[in-house]
Design a protein around this motif. Structure first.
Motif: not given
Ligand code: AMP
Length: 286
Positions: A92-117
């Motif tokens: 059970a981490p807190t947001p500041d433990l998960m996202y350190l200052p300067g955080y800027q990296t993202e993983v995204s699945v392009k096509q499947l993420s555009t549908h539905l939700c």
């Protein structure tokens, strides 16, 4: 059962398990547990020697006008529930433990993420895939269990794991429902009695579509029209989407076949957005 907050401590624990030859199962959650979450934990325990449940309301998967601030939370209640289950660690981490200052990296699945939700929640899935990647790196699970209730999320995570060669076995668990058919959800806590009745529009709509398909109807246009009428016959409902899609590609279909999934998101009384889904035709046992 142990509670760990720091990512480095979680990683150290997991490395120790691996050294001892123990298989670790992970169940990622946002807490406010219901029976659906608990079944995922039991499933993980049936597949692995150790079970880690992550409890993290991940801010990056909520859009600016969504319910991050009011998302239901009750850590004490969650710990009492999880204490009855075969779980070794709650991470059970807190947001500041998960996202350190300067955080800027993202993983995204392009096509499947555009549908539905993805249409109405444009930042949602990149937030999910990024945090799930982080959880995989921190917990190093052999297996991770996700609910089929979040059908698109499961498809996206399977794609991500295959695309990025992530060595985790992904297991999908069937939707756990209330006795009257409502899919269990932490967001059901938002429903007052009138909204609780309207929430049944999704599961009863799915049942009606299945009934019509079993009687021979294969036209998506005809089924969609019937479904829309059914959902809107419940006061206060507004359809975000009700789509008939291919269960793998999530592309829209015009004619129902074995691969067709009905996926729905419906706003109830302008306050709660609920999702549900299911294959339209009976599936062969695997
Ligand atoms: P959440 O805490 O809502 O992010 O959900 C954590 C995990 O539990 C996700 O993999 C969900 O798909 C799964 N889950 C939530 N509700 C259900 C349900 N009713 N049946 C099966 N799995 C569920």
């Amino acid at each position: 059962m142990e509670i760990i907050n720091k990512p480095q401590e979680m990683l150290a624990w997991s490395r120790q398990q691996a050294q001892q030859g123990k298989r670790v199962g992970l169940v990622p959650t946002m807490g406010f547990f219901h029976e659906g979450h608990l079944r995922l934990m039991r499933r993980a325990a049936s597949l692995c020697d150790r079970v880690v449940v992550s409890l993290f309301v991940n801010p990056t998967q909520f859009g600016p006008n969504e319910d991050l601030d009011r998302y239901p939370r009750d850590f004490e209640r969650d710990m009492a529930l999880v204490g009855q289950e075969p779980v070794d660690v709650v991470f059970a981490p807190t947001p500041d433990l998960m996202y350190l200052p300067g955080y800027q990296t993202e993983v995204s699945v392009k096509q499947l993420s555009t549908h539905l939700c993805g249409r109405s929640r444009p930042v949602h899935f990149a937030g999910v895939t990024t945090v799930v990647t982080k959880l995989f790196n921190i917990v190093q699970p052999n297996t991770a269990v996700f609910g089929e209730k979040d059908f698109q999320q499961l498809a996206i995570i399977r794609r991500m794991v295959a695309d990025l060669n992530i060595p985790v076995n992904i297991v999908g668990h069937p939707i756990v429902r209330e006795p009257d058919g409502l899919a269990m959800s932490s967001r059901n806590a938002y429903l007052d009695p009138a909204n609780r009745s309207a929430a049944l529009s999704l599961s009863t709509g799915l049942a009606k579509v299945r009934e019509a398909a079993a009687a021979g109807e294969r036209s998506v246009a005809a089924l969609a029209q019937m479904l829309e009428r059914h959902i809107h016959s419940f006061a206060g409902t507004k359809i975000d989407y009700a789509s008939f899609v291919d269960g793998d590609s999530l592309e829209a279909m015009e004619t129902v076949d074995d691969r067709t999934v009905l996926a729905m998101a419906v706003h109830i009384d302008g306050k709660v957005r609920l999702i549900d889904n299911g294959y339209v035709l009976p599936q062969q046992a695997a």
